[in-house]
Motif scaffolding. Structure first.
Motif, mmCIF file in Angstrom:
data_model
loop_
_atom_site.group_PDB
_atom_site.id
_atom_site.type_symbol
_atom_site.label_atom_id
_atom_site.label_comp_id
_atom_site.label_asym_id
_atom_site.label_seq_id
_atom_site.Cartn_x
_atom_site.Cartn_y
_atom_site.Cartn_z
ATOM 1 N N LEU A 1 67.592 42.255 -94.049
ATOM 2 C CA LEU A 1 68.963 41.941 -93.629
ATOM 3 C C LEU A 1 69.720 43.216 -93.306
ATOM 4 O O LEU A 1 70.461 43.289 -92.312
ATOM 5 C CB LEU A 1 69.665 41.164 -94.740
ATOM 6 C CG LEU A 1 71.100 40.705 -94.462
ATOM 7 C CD1 LEU A 1 71.135 39.761 -93.259
ATOM 8 C CD2 LEU A 1 71.676 40.013 -95.690
ATOM 9 N N ALA A 2 69.535 44.255 -94.113
ATOM 10 C CA ALA A 2 70.212 45.534 -93.894
ATOM 11 C C ALA A 2 69.883 46.127 -92.528
ATOM 12 O O ALA A 2 70.741 46.712 -91.865
ATOM 13 C CB ALA A 2 69.833 46.517 -94.996
ATOM 14 N N CYS A 60 77.732 41.908 -103.574
ATOM 15 C CA CYS A 60 77.933 40.500 -103.226
ATOM 16 C C CYS A 60 76.745 39.647 -103.662
ATOM 17 O O CYS A 60 76.916 38.495 -104.087
ATOM 18 C CB CYS A 60 78.157 40.357 -101.719
ATOM 19 S SG CYS A 60 79.737 41.019 -101.148
ATOM 20 N N HIS A 61 75.554 40.183 -103.575
ATOM 21 C CA HIS A 61 74.366 39.470 -104.038
ATOM 22 C C HIS A 61 74.495 39.114 -105.517
ATOM 23 O O HIS A 61 74.191 37.988 -105.941
ATOM 24 C CB HIS A 61 73.134 40.352 -103.792
ATOM 25 C CG HIS A 61 71.832 39.703 -104.142
ATOM 26 N ND1 HIS A 61 71.266 39.797 -105.401
ATOM 27 C CD2 HIS A 61 70.980 38.944 -103.404
ATOM 28 C CE1 HIS A 61 70.126 39.129 -105.411
ATOM 29 N NE2 HIS A 61 69.922 38.606 -104.221
ATOM 30 N N LEU A 84 76.111 44.795 -99.997
ATOM 31 C CA LEU A 84 75.013 43.833 -100.116
ATOM 32 C C LEU A 84 74.641 43.606 -101.578
ATOM 33 O O LEU A 84 74.485 42.464 -102.030
ATOM 34 C CB LEU A 84 73.791 44.325 -99.338
ATOM 35 C CG LEU A 84 73.826 44.209 -97.820
ATOM 36 C CD1 LEU A 84 72.585 44.843 -97.209
ATOM 37 C CD2 LEU A 84 73.939 42.751 -97.381
ATOM 38 N N LEU A 105 75.327 38.393 -95.449
ATOM 39 C CA LEU A 105 74.712 37.917 -96.688
ATOM 40 C C LEU A 105 75.202 36.508 -97.027
ATOM 41 O O LEU A 105 74.413 35.663 -97.475
ATOM 42 C CB LEU A 105 75.036 38.873 -97.831
ATOM 43 C CG LEU A 105 74.409 38.531 -99.187
ATOM 44 C CD1 LEU A 105 72.886 38.604 -99.115
ATOM 45 C CD2 LEU A 105 74.935 39.462 -100.283
ATOM 46 N N ALA A 142 78.228 43.306 -93.497
ATOM 47 C CA ALA A 142 77.179 43.098 -94.493
ATOM 48 C C ALA A 142 77.495 41.889 -95.373
ATOM 49 O O ALA A 142 76.623 41.043 -95.633
ATOM 50 C CB ALA A 142 77.019 44.356 -95.338
ATOM 51 N N LEU A 146 66.616 41.768 -98.743
ATOM 52 C CA LEU A 146 67.861 42.518 -98.556
ATOM 53 C C LEU A 146 67.663 43.649 -97.543
ATOM 54 O O LEU A 146 68.537 43.907 -96.704
ATOM 55 C CB LEU A 146 68.350 43.084 -99.881
ATOM 56 C CG LEU A 146 69.030 42.107 -100.844
ATOM 57 C CD1 LEU A 146 69.369 42.814 -102.153
ATOM 58 C CD2 LEU A 146 70.289 41.510 -100.225
#
Length: 309
Positions: A138-139, A122-123, A119, A84, A80, A135
């Motif tokens: 992406l997940a 880190c975002h 996620l 990202l 993940a 998000l």
């Protein structure tokens, strides 16, 4: 432009999940299965702390004892963070530390929860500006259960489980979760299901390609009625998991004799979930199971999804 990360560490948590219904379709040419599942998030979470670092690394430990938890090289959590970073064109790395309350390979979605929390953490750490929809998209490429870990609450999952439709839920369900000492991989459970169906095809017939969640499950969730849900909950993976781990059958019987409304293998196992009427019954059933030497704890559903801590 590469965002400049703050020097502080960022913490995020994401809940475990329970599949109150899990229907698994026939194995397809690519080896995968379509599923139809009713998710609820559990009021228990791992917490991921993201700190600036060179490269990408991950550690995990039990928060109470401090004992280290082995981290697989291909952990979803690391995947993940790397995904990202690529999406956000981030050059920096990150150290991810997980305070682990959810069991490893226990069927409660701990790996997906960690990925969802990573996620979010880190975002925030990297100062990105992606929407929740970005998000979630992406997940879905990281793991089938990761989008639900981000969302939380109650939802129907189809396809691989990542195509989500929210379900209106009222009330709170009370569960007793019994952990097993040895995890069971999802791949092993699905392979065992395929073999089970092949052996018993004369009795049970061929599996549907695209299963559906019965309306009885939806009605029970919407009503917040544990008695209705006890009648409707089901897991296609339960029979093969119990065949591989026959000792779990005894635990199922013990939990139901202690007063649970119903017991079920959680996801791909080997954790067990016992649905009970209320908090008082949850305490009584968990105490009975602990007295028999089992690791049991009480938890409720649904809860909110991933969030910054």
């Amino acid at each position: 432009m590469t965002p400049s990360p703050p020097s502080r560490a960022v913490r995020a948590s994401a809940p475990g999940k329970i599949n109150v219904f899990l229907g698994v379709g026939a194995v397809m040419e690519d080896g995968y299965h379509e599923i139809a599942t009713a998710y609820q998030s559990l009021a228990v979470s791992d917490t991921v702390t993201a700190s600036p670092a060179e490269g990408f690394r991950m550690t995990a430990a039990h928060p109470a004892s401090g004992a280290a938890v082995p981290v697989p090289a291909a952990a979803l959590t690391l995947r993940a963070a790397k995904a990202l970073a690529r999406r956000g064109r981030v050059a920096e790395g990150v150290h991810l530390h997980v305070d682990k309350l959810l069991p490893v390979s226990g069927g409660l979605g701990g790996g997906s929860a960690n990925a969802a929390a990573a996620l979010l953490a880190c975002h925030e750490l990297w100062g990105l500006d992606m929407s929740r929809e970005e998000l979630t998209s992406l997940a879905s490429r990281i793991g089938a259960d990761v989008p639900f870990a981000l969302r939380g609450g109650s939802a129907i999952g189809t396809g691989r489980g990542d195509q989500l439709s929210p379900v209106l839920a009222t009330g709170v369900f009370h569960w007793v979760i019994v952990l097993s000492g040895e995890g069971l991989s999802t791949v092993t459970a699905y392979r065992a299901l395929d073999e089970h169906r092949e052996r018993h095809v004369q009795d049970i017939g061929p599996a549907q390609r695209s299963p559906v969640v019965p309306v009885e499950v939806l009605h029970a969730i919407r009503a917040g009625d544990p008695y209705q849900l006890a009648e409707a909950m089901h897991n296609d993976l339960q029979a093969p998991v119990l065949r591989m781990r026959p000792e779990l059958t005894t635990v199922m019987e013990r939990g139901e004799l202690a007063g649970a409304l119903a017991g079920m293998v959680v996801g791909s196992g080997p954790s067990l979930a016992f649905l009970v009427a209320d908090a008082e019954h949850a305490h009584a059933v968990s105490e009975e199971l602990r007295a028999s030497g089992h690791e049991a704890y009480t938890v409720t559903s649904p809860s909110q999804g991933a969030r910054l801590a």
